[in-house]
Scaffold this motif. Structure first.
Motif, short mmCIF file in Angstrom:
data_model
loop_
_atom_site.label_atom_id
_atom_site.label_comp_id
_atom_site.label_asym_id
_atom_site.label_seq_id
_atom_site.Cartn_x
_atom_site.Cartn_y
_atom_site.Cartn_z
N ASP A 69 0.72 7.94 10.61
CA ASP A 69 0.32 7.32 9.34
C ASP A 69 0.24 8.26 8.49
OD1 ASP A 69 -0.92 5.85 7.35
OD2 ASP A 69 -2.52 5.12 8.58
N THR A 70 1.67 8.31 7.53
CA THR A 70 1.43 9.25 6.39
C THR A 70 0.78 8.85 5.29
OG1 THR A 70 3.64 8.05 5.81
CG2 THR A 70 3.95 9.96 7.27
N LYS A 71 0.39 7.66 5.04
CA LYS A 71 -0.33 7.04 3.97
C LYS A 71 -1.73 7.66 4.19
CE LYS A 71 -1.87 2.71 1.84
NZ LYS A 71 -2.10 1.39 1.90
N ASP A 72 -2.39 7.40 5.41
CA ASP A 72 -4.03 7.87 5.49
C ASP A 72 -4.15 9.14 6.20
OD1 ASP A 72 -4.84 5.67 4.06
OD2 ASP A 72 -4.62 4.32 6.17
N SER A 73 -2.92 9.85 6.34
CA SER A 73 -3.18 11.34 6.99
C SER A 73 -3.31 12.28 5.78
CB SER A 73 -1.97 11.69 7.87
OG SER A 73 -2.00 10.94 8.97
N LEU A 74 -4.11 13.38 5.69
CA LEU A 74 -3.88 14.29 4.79
C LEU A 74 -3.92 15.73 5.71
CD1 LEU A 74 -4.52 15.35 1.98
CD2 LEU A 74 -7.01 15.07 2.42
#
Length: 143
Positions: A60-65
């Motif tokens: 999940d590239t949107k919510d991963s950091l």
């Protein structure tokens, strides 16, 4: 149910404090199933820093950091993978040591929680059940 979760939490805290105070770097292992090794292996997929993911994992590239890279990477990775929860746990227990991570704790309830360490970082992997297994991987610097 609440009592069981409380007991599990207390056990994890006591084990963690005991391991930290004794300088213990061993493994609090839970017995593996007696399945054939070939039945429990997932193939390698992409790597994020020095954490390799099982093949087919959808990050999940949107919510991963993720900050930094390689041996300096830290942050939070959220992903899903269509596989058996135990196979995913076995994947990380087999592959994280190949990247230099040592397993220091394993807890199983509804979810599986694995904690690995390196000299300068700690990685905690939460593996949740579902039709697609949910992964939360937290990598943080060690104090």
């Amino acid at each position: 149910m609440i009592r069981r979760k409380f007991q599990t939490l207390v056990l994890v805290l006591v084990m963690g404090l005991g391991c930290a105070s004794a300088g213990f770097s061993g493994v609090a292992a839970v017995q593996k199933s007696s399945k054939n090794a070939a039945d429990t292996q997932l193939k390698n997929g992409q790597s994020i820093g020095d954490v390799s993911m099982p093949a087919g994992a959808e990050v999940d590239t949107k919510d991963s950091l993720i900050l930094g890279n390689g041996a300096n990477a830290f942050g939070k990775i959220l992903a899903k993978v269509k596989a058996d929860q135990m196979k995913v746990a076995d994947y990380f227990k087999d592959h994280m040591p190949q990247e230099g991570w040592g397993l220091i704790s394993e807890m199983q309830d509804d979810d599986i929680l694995l904690t690995f360490q390196k000299p300068t970082r700690v990685a905690t992997i939460r593996i949740e059940r579902g039709s697609k297994v949910k992964l939360t991987i937290m990598v943080s610097p060690r104090n």
